[in-house]
Structures are given as structure tokens and as C-alpha cells.
Design a protein around this motif. Structure first.
Motif, PDB file in Angstrom:
ATOM      1  N   LYS A   1       9.302 -12.647   2.067  1.00 46.44           N
ATOM      2  CA  LYS A   1       8.332 -11.764   2.733  1.00 46.44           C
ATOM      3  C   LYS A   1       7.201 -12.572   3.353  1.00 46.44           C
ATOM      4  O   LYS A   1       6.888 -13.674   2.914  1.00 46.44           O
ATOM      5  CB  LYS A   1       7.751 -10.770   1.723  1.00 46.44           C
ATOM      6  N   GLU A   2       6.584 -11.963   4.344  1.00 48.44           N
ATOM      7  CA  GLU A   2       5.430 -12.593   4.963  1.00 48.44           C
ATOM      8  C   GLU A   2       4.224 -12.497   4.034  1.00 48.44           C
ATOM      9  O   GLU A   2       4.155 -11.606   3.178  1.00 48.44           O
ATOM     10  CB  GLU A   2       5.119 -11.918   6.296  1.00 48.44           C
ATOM     11  N   ASN A   3       3.292 -13.410   4.210  1.00 45.45           N
ATOM     12  CA  ASN A   3       2.090 -13.415   3.377  1.00 45.45           C
ATOM     13  C   ASN A   3       1.165 -12.278   3.794  1.00 45.45           C
ATOM     14  O   ASN A   3       0.765 -12.171   4.943  1.00 45.45           O
ATOM     15  CB  ASN A   3       1.355 -14.747   3.525  1.00 45.45           C
ATOM     16  N   THR A   4       0.829 -11.433   2.831  1.00 43.16           N
ATOM     17  CA  THR A   4      -0.151 -10.369   3.037  1.00 43.16           C
ATOM     18  C   THR A   4      -1.339 -10.646   2.121  1.00 43.16           C
ATOM     19  O   THR A   4      -1.304 -11.557   1.287  1.00 43.16           O
ATOM     20  CB  THR A   4       0.450  -8.991   2.725  1.00 43.16           C
ATOM     21  N   ALA A   5      -2.351  -9.852   2.256  1.00 44.89           N
ATOM     22  CA  ALA A   5      -3.544 -10.057   1.428  1.00 44.89           C
ATOM     23  C   ALA A   5      -3.224  -9.848  -0.051  1.00 44.89           C
ATOM     24  O   ALA A   5      -3.714 -10.584  -0.919  1.00 44.89           O
ATOM     25  CB  ALA A   5      -4.652  -9.105   1.876  1.00 44.89           C
TER      26      ALA A   5
ATOM     27  N   MET B   1      -1.209 -12.874  -1.332  1.00 42.60           N
ATOM     28  CA  MET B   1      -2.046 -14.071  -1.429  1.00 42.60           C
ATOM     29  C   MET B   1      -2.987 -13.983  -2.630  1.00 42.60           C
ATOM     30  O   MET B   1      -3.238 -14.981  -3.311  1.00 42.60           O
ATOM     31  CB  MET B   1      -2.841 -14.270  -0.133  1.00 42.60           C
ATOM     32  N   ALA B   2      -3.496 -12.788  -2.929  1.00 40.59           N
ATOM     33  CA  ALA B   2      -4.348 -12.605  -4.110  1.00 40.59           C
ATOM     34  C   ALA B   2      -3.550 -12.873  -5.384  1.00 40.59           C
ATOM     35  O   ALA B   2      -4.049 -13.526  -6.316  1.00 40.59           O
ATOM     36  CB  ALA B   2      -4.935 -11.200  -4.122  1.00 40.59           C
ATOM     37  N   LEU B   3      -2.321 -12.392  -5.416  1.00 37.22           N
ATOM     38  CA  LEU B   3      -1.469 -12.643  -6.580  1.00 37.22           C
ATOM     39  C   LEU B   3      -1.115 -14.124  -6.698  1.00 37.22           C
ATOM     40  O   LEU B   3      -1.019 -14.659  -7.805  1.00 37.22           O
ATOM     41  CB  LEU B   3      -0.188 -11.803  -6.490  1.00 37.22           C
TER      42      LEU B   3
ATOM     43  N   LEU C   1       5.618 -10.932  -7.175  1.00 36.80           N
ATOM     44  CA  LEU C   1       5.645 -12.334  -6.739  1.00 36.80           C
ATOM     45  C   LEU C   1       7.081 -12.823  -6.533  1.00 36.80           C
ATOM     46  O   LEU C   1       7.370 -13.544  -5.573  1.00 36.80           O
ATOM     47  CB  LEU C   1       4.934 -13.222  -7.762  1.00 36.80           C
ATOM     48  N   TYR C   2       7.966 -12.429  -7.438  1.00 41.24           N
ATOM     49  CA  TYR C   2       9.363 -12.850  -7.293  1.00 41.24           C
ATOM     50  C   TYR C   2       9.973 -12.250  -6.028  1.00 41.24           C
ATOM     51  O   TYR C   2      10.632 -12.946  -5.257  1.00 41.24           O
ATOM     52  CB  TYR C   2      10.181 -12.419  -8.522  1.00 41.24           C
ATOM     53  N   ARG C   3       9.731 -10.973  -5.796  1.00 39.59           N
ATOM     54  CA  ARG C   3      10.296 -10.308  -4.620  1.00 39.59           C
ATOM     55  C   ARG C   3       9.669 -10.801  -3.322  1.00 39.59           C
ATOM     56  O   ARG C   3      10.260 -10.675  -2.260  1.00 39.59           O
ATOM     57  CB  ARG C   3      10.145  -8.787  -4.717  1.00 39.59           C
ATOM     58  N   ALA C   4       8.484 -11.356  -3.387  1.00 42.04           N
ATOM     59  CA  ALA C   4       7.885 -11.930  -2.191  1.00 42.04           C
ATOM     60  C   ALA C   4       8.575 -13.240  -1.822  1.00 42.04           C
ATOM     61  O   ALA C   4       8.647 -13.607  -0.651  1.00 42.04           O
ATOM     62  CB  ALA C   4       6.397 -12.167  -2.403  1.00 42.04           C
ATOM     63  N   SER C   5       9.116 -13.926  -2.831  1.00 41.64           N
ATOM     64  CA  SER C   5       9.774 -15.209  -2.568  1.00 41.64           C
ATOM     65  C   SER C   5      11.277 -15.056  -2.369  1.00 41.64           C
ATOM     66  O   SER C   5      11.870 -15.804  -1.597  1.00 41.64           O
ATOM     67  CB  SER C   5       9.524 -16.168  -3.729  1.00 41.64           C
ATOM     68  N   PHE C   6      11.905 -14.124  -3.074  1.00 28.91           N
ATOM     69  CA  PHE C   6      13.360 -13.978  -3.035  1.00 28.91           C
ATOM     70  C   PHE C   6      13.734 -12.533  -2.744  1.00 28.91           C
ATOM     71  O   PHE C   6      13.081 -11.612  -3.211  1.00 28.91           O
ATOM     72  CB  PHE C   6      13.990 -14.407  -4.364  1.00 28.91           C
ATOM     73  N   ARG C   7      14.820 -12.363  -2.005  1.00 25.25           N
ATOM     74  CA  ARG C   7      15.280 -11.013  -1.668  1.00 25.25           C
ATOM     75  C   ARG C   7      16.076 -10.410  -2.815  1.00 25.25           C
ATOM     76  O   ARG C   7      15.966  -9.234  -3.115  1.00 25.25           O
ATOM     77  CB  ARG C   7      16.141 -11.056  -0.411  1.00 25.25           C
ATOM     78  N   GLN C   8      16.944 -11.222  -3.449  1.00 21.35           N
ATOM     79  CA  GLN C   8      17.823 -10.710  -4.498  1.00 21.35           C
ATOM     80  C   GLN C   8      17.753 -11.604  -5.723  1.00 21.35           C
ATOM     81  O   GLN C   8      17.495 -12.805  -5.624  1.00 21.35           O
ATOM     82  CB  GLN C   8      19.276 -10.692  -4.020  1.00 21.35           C
ATOM     83  N   THR C   9      18.063 -11.000  -6.875  1.00 20.69           N
ATOM     84  CA  THR C   9      18.230 -11.784  -8.090  1.00 20.69           C
ATOM     85  C   THR C   9      19.675 -12.262  -8.145  1.00 20.69           C
ATOM     86  O   THR C   9      20.519 -11.832  -7.352  1.00 20.69           O
ATOM     87  CB  THR C   9      17.914 -10.934  -9.333  1.00 20.69           C
ATOM     88  N   PHE C  10      19.983 -13.152  -9.102  1.00 18.87           N
ATOM     89  CA  PHE C  10      21.353 -13.640  -9.215  1.00 18.87           C
ATOM     90  C   PHE C  10      22.315 -12.519  -9.578  1.00 18.87           C
ATOM     91  O   PHE C  10      23.437 -12.473  -9.094  1.00 18.87           O
ATOM     92  CB  PHE C  10      21.442 -14.761 -10.259  1.00 18.87           C
TER      93      PHE C  10
END
Length: 164
Positions: free
Chosen positions: A57-61, A64-66, A85-94
Motif C-alpha cells: 500500500k501507499e504511505n498514508t498519514a 506513517m504514524a503506525l 502494518l502487515y497489510r500495508a507491507s504485504f497483500r497476502q499471508t502465506f
């Protein structure tokens, strides 16, 4: 040299966008966090290469606070914040990547469509394209022909095997 520079300049434009693959044009406000698959700044969920080059995901306010809060003690983060935080970095889990999609049903259906069509064509041609069989193929005619062959003694079997 010039051609190599030209190709490297056009590489982001030439790349094809597939499901889950985000090309350089779409990076926008995302963090580039690693080398990536084949050294290209793309996002791709793969089990064999679990670290994409950019975040999902793109950085939002909020994010960024998290991320600032994440730099401190992780015990202060709630479960929901960790998930965000995890979903902001990755789309899916294993487990989501390895989950069955049900594609095999469509593939099996398409595969069984061919034998089904072949059987229907066979039945159609057997019924409608062949001329009707002659009268001599009926059971009573064949029995009468066999009886006549016995009476006329046609093709008698001789030799040691024919003796009782």
C-alpha cells in the motif's frame, strides 16, 4: 551502449501488469524496501521469494504514524495495529497464497468437455450419417443363413479335430 540505455529506460513501460504485479509506474508513494525479484522494483506475492521490493500500500498519514510507533516497543502495539502494518507491507499471508483457488474445477470441466463432445459426435454420426443396415443383418435372417449353411454342408471341418 545507447541501445542498452534506451532499453533500460523503457523497461518500466514494457513490463506487463499481471495479477499482483505492480510495475514501476505504479510505485508512486510506496517505500522501496529491497532488491526484489530479478532486481526490479515490483510487488509480487510469491512463496519462493517472500520479500517484494516495494510495499503493497501507499504511505498514508495513518500508516506513517503506525510506522513511527513501530520503531518503539512492539508490546505497546495492539493486534489490530500489527495487522494494519502487515497489510500495508504485504497483500497476502502465506496461508492465503497457498489456499486453494478452485481453478482445478474449471480446468477439469474444460478437459471433460472434449470427451463429452466426442461422444455426442460419435452418437450423432452413428445415428444419422450412416445408411440403414441391410435386411440380412437382422437376427432371424442371420439364423436362417446359418441353418442353410448347415444343410448345404458348406465349409465342413475335417481332420483330427473334427472327429469325435
Amino acid at each position: 551502449m545507447a541501445s542498452r540505455l534506451f532499453v533500460s529506460y523503457l523497461r518500466p513501460v514494457i513490463q506487463i501488469q499481471r495479477c499482483g504485479l505492480v510495475t514501476v509506474e505504479k510505485v508512486n508513494n510506496r517505500d522501496v524496501v529491497g532488491y526484489g525479484y530479478n532486481g526490479e522494483p515490483t510487488y509480487l506475492d510469491r512463496v519462493d521469494f517472500p520479500y517484494p521490493a516495494i510495499r503493497w500500500k501507499e504511505n498514508t498519514a495513518d500508516i506513517m504514524a503506525l510506522r513511527e510507533k513501530e520503531k518503539g516497543d512492539w508490546k505497546k502495539l495492539s493486534i489490530d495495529e500489527k495487522k494494519i502494518l502487515y497489510r500495508a507491507s504485504f497483500r497476502q499471508t502465506f496461508s492465503e497464497m497457498n489456499a486453494s483457488t478452485g481453478k482445478w474445477k474449471g480446468i477439469l470441466g474444460m478437459f471433460l468437455l472434449v470427451p463429452s463432445a466426442a461422444i455426442w459426435l460419435f452418437l450423432y454420426f452413428k445415428e444419422f450419417s450412416n445408411p440403414p443396415l441391410p435386411e440380412t443383418f437382422s437376427m432371424e435372417r442371420r439364423l436362417a443363413q446359418l441353418d442353410r449353411m448347415k444343410k448345404l454342408d458348406m465349409n465342413p471341418i475335417d481332420g483330427l479335430c473334427a472327429r469325435k
